[in-house]
Design a protein around this motif. Structure first.
Motif, PDB file in Angstrom:
ATOM      1  N   GLU A  79      -0.619  44.647  55.138  1.00 58.03           N
ATOM      2  CA  GLU A  79       0.224  43.710  55.890  1.00 58.03           C
ATOM      3  C   GLU A  79       0.608  42.496  55.040  1.00 58.03           C
ATOM      4  O   GLU A  79       1.749  42.032  55.087  1.00 58.03           O
ATOM      5  CB  GLU A  79      -0.490  43.245  57.167  1.00 58.03           C
ATOM      6  N   ILE A  82       3.248  43.860  52.417  1.00 56.03           N
ATOM      7  CA  ILE A  82       4.617  44.182  52.849  1.00 56.03           C
ATOM      8  C   ILE A  82       5.349  42.952  53.359  1.00 56.03           C
ATOM      9  O   ILE A  82       6.553  42.812  53.167  1.00 56.03           O
ATOM     10  CB  ILE A  82       4.662  45.323  53.879  1.00 56.03           C
ATOM     11  N   ARG A  83       4.612  42.029  54.007  1.00 53.96           N
ATOM     12  CA  ARG A  83       5.320  40.887  54.616  1.00 53.96           C
ATOM     13  C   ARG A  83       5.402  39.699  53.661  1.00 53.96           C
ATOM     14  O   ARG A  83       6.474  39.159  53.432  1.00 53.96           O
ATOM     15  CB  ARG A  83       4.628  40.465  55.909  1.00 53.96           C
ATOM     16  N   PHE A 213      10.600  57.335  61.607  1.00 52.21           N
ATOM     17  CA  PHE A 213      10.429  56.826  60.259  1.00 52.21           C
ATOM     18  C   PHE A 213      11.234  57.675  59.284  1.00 52.21           C
ATOM     19  O   PHE A 213      11.796  57.205  58.322  1.00 52.21           O
ATOM     20  CB  PHE A 213       8.962  56.967  59.835  1.00 52.21           C
ATOM     21  N   PRO A 282      11.624  48.565  64.381  1.00 51.09           N
ATOM     22  CA  PRO A 282      12.929  48.819  63.760  1.00 51.09           C
ATOM     23  C   PRO A 282      13.258  50.274  63.427  1.00 51.09           C
ATOM     24  O   PRO A 282      14.411  50.582  63.127  1.00 51.09           O
ATOM     25  CB  PRO A 282      12.789  48.064  62.430  1.00 51.09           C
ATOM     26  N   PHE A 341       8.302  41.370  62.361  1.00 55.98           N
ATOM     27  CA  PHE A 341       9.184  42.421  61.836  1.00 55.98           C
ATOM     28  C   PHE A 341      10.471  42.555  62.637  1.00 55.98           C
ATOM     29  O   PHE A 341      11.425  43.200  62.187  1.00 55.98           O
ATOM     30  CB  PHE A 341       8.469  43.772  61.690  1.00 55.98           C
ATOM     31  N   THR A 369       8.909  48.626  53.066  1.00 52.35           N
ATOM     32  CA  THR A 369       8.681  49.099  54.426  1.00 52.35           C
ATOM     33  C   THR A 369       8.806  47.995  55.470  1.00 52.35           C
ATOM     34  O   THR A 369       8.813  48.264  56.665  1.00 52.35           O
ATOM     35  CB  THR A 369       7.319  49.835  54.528  1.00 52.35           C
ATOM     36  N   GLU A 370       8.928  46.738  55.029  1.00 53.99           N
ATOM     37  CA  GLU A 370       9.164  45.624  55.954  1.00 53.99           C
ATOM     38  C   GLU A 370      10.626  45.161  55.841  1.00 53.99           C
ATOM     39  O   GLU A 370      10.975  44.048  56.233  1.00 53.99           O
ATOM     40  CB  GLU A 370       8.177  44.488  55.625  1.00 53.99           C
TER      41      GLU A 370
END
Ligand code: DMJ
Length: 397
Positions: A79, A82-83, A213, A282, A341, A369-370
């Motif tokens: 986390e 990605i963020r 996905f 998303p 997200f 992926t973010e």
């Protein structure tokens, strides 16, 4: 929608990780190891891409003056990577502002101990204060997606260069696709194509969780492939994206459930209460965006617009956007969470779906992926602009 989500985050939750729109406050969460401002870091590139420059400047100023990387707590490597790493990196590449590079290098150093394992596969949990890492005492684990994604960010952050040639990379893609197609792609009795879930070594044929996905991802991979297989994988991507749309259009809210199944006569619908929520995710919209860029079939924009209308109708509340607990209930119950997200991914992919293709062209940018865009670094560029080392690594100026 972005301005509304941002303004409410700013008003009620500034500096916290995410907005709770019903109670009009923020939460700090515990998966970021005490880091704050997840919504700010996650939103930087979206604000910039949308031309919300005043908002972008206030976000940048917060990062400069308030993003404290000396927190002391257990973080999910995935986390944070990605963020925070992804968000700062993409803001740096889009804007060139040194502060983002400085912060991402500092944060990257703190995460590096997690990669110090016999295999090089990182441990899933890292204490940002002590640098100690562990497998998953708090339930965080390394998924294949997380692993791949963290390598991509580190590849760029460290200015390392992949030794694979384009042809080798293509071969790897098709080997992976063949394995997915042979083992995981399923056809439902009603004719819907989906990617079944693989759990702990057991294939769950009835579960369509991974389907959404995969739609756009398969499409974007296929687009670069040799002409012979390209159409086959594009068709597969289109079929899977169609299934994802069905999972949205078969609900009362026109938003899709967290997971859907293909058993007991149900097709692309969630029959378990625990699968019925929608938390502003998303993935389906992301697939529409990729499929639009790859095919320019107007149905993808129509489907994206249906999602906008559903979000406005069911998820917009007085002080932001909220997830909902049951997509099949026409009177919705809100979960009081505006996920970061949503600003980073859902709204960015919607914006790109309705923009021209030359805004972040897919030849030049790859989204983590973010949904943080990172530049495609080609071997040729590295050779032209960097210094090749004997071990194949490259130092960029
Ligand atoms: C985001 O944090 C990323 O897309 C992640 O890969 C999965 N979960 C959310 C969105 O659903």
């Amino acid at each position: 929608m972005m301005k509304f989500a941002w303004d409410n985050y700013k008003r009620y939750a500034w500096g916290k990780n995410e907005l709770r729109p019903l109670t009009r406050n923020g939460h700090t969460g515990n998966m970021f190891g005490g880091l704050r401002g997840a919504s700010i870091v996650d939103s930087l590139d979206t604000l910039y891409i949308m031309g919300l420059m005043e908002e972008y400047e206030e976000a940048k100023e917060w990062i400069q003056n308030n993003l404290d990387l000396n927190s002391n707590g257990e973080a999910s490597l995935f986390e944070v990577n990605i963020r925070y790493v992804g968000g700062l990196l993409s803001a740096y590449y889009l804007t060139g502002a040194e502060i983002f590079k400085q912060k991402v290098m500092e944060l990257g150093e703190k995460l590096l101990p997690a990669f110090n394992t016999p295999t090089g596969i990182p441990r899933g949990v890292i204490n940002l204060g002590s640098g100690t890492s562990s497998l998953s005492p708090s339930g965080y684990h390394v998924s294949i997606g997380g692993l791949g994604d963290s390598f991509y960010e580190y590849l760029i952050k460290s200015y390392l260069m992949s030794e694979k040639t384009d042809q080798e990379a293509q071969k790897m893609y098709y080997r992976a696709m063949e394995a997915i197609e042979t083992n995981l792609v399923q056809k439902s009795p009603g004719g819907l194509t989906y990617v079944a879930e693989w759990r702990g070594g057991i294939l769950d044929h009835k579960m369509g969780h991974l389907a959404c996905f995969s739609g756009g991802m398969i499409g974007i991979g296929a687009d670069d492939g040799p002409a012979g297989q390209r159409q086959h994988y594009l068709d597969l991507a289109a079929e899977i994206t169609h299934t994802c749309h069905e999972s949205y259009s078969r609900s009362a809210t026109k938003l899709g459930p967290e997971a859907f199944r293909f058993d007991a006569g149900a097709e692309a619908t969630a029959n378990r209460l625990s699968d019925r929520y929608y938390i502003l995710r998303p993935e389906v919209i992301e697939s529409y965006m990729y499929m639009w860029r790859l095919t320019h079939n107007p149905k993808y924009r129509e489907w994206g617009w249906e999602a906008v209308e559903a979000l406005e109708k069911h998820c917009r509340v007085d002080a932001g956007f909220s997830g909902i607990r049951d997509v099949y209930a026409s009177t919705v119950s809100h979960d009081n969470m505006q996920q970061s997200f949503f600003l980073s991914e859902t709204l960015k992919y919607l914006y790109l779906l309705f923009s021209d293709d030359d805004l972040l062209p897919l030849e030049d940018w790859v989204f983590n992926t973010e949904a943080h865009p990172l530049p495609v670094i080609r071997k040729r560029c590295l050779q032209e602009h960097g210094t090749m080392q004997d071990d194949g690594q490259t130092n960029l100026e």
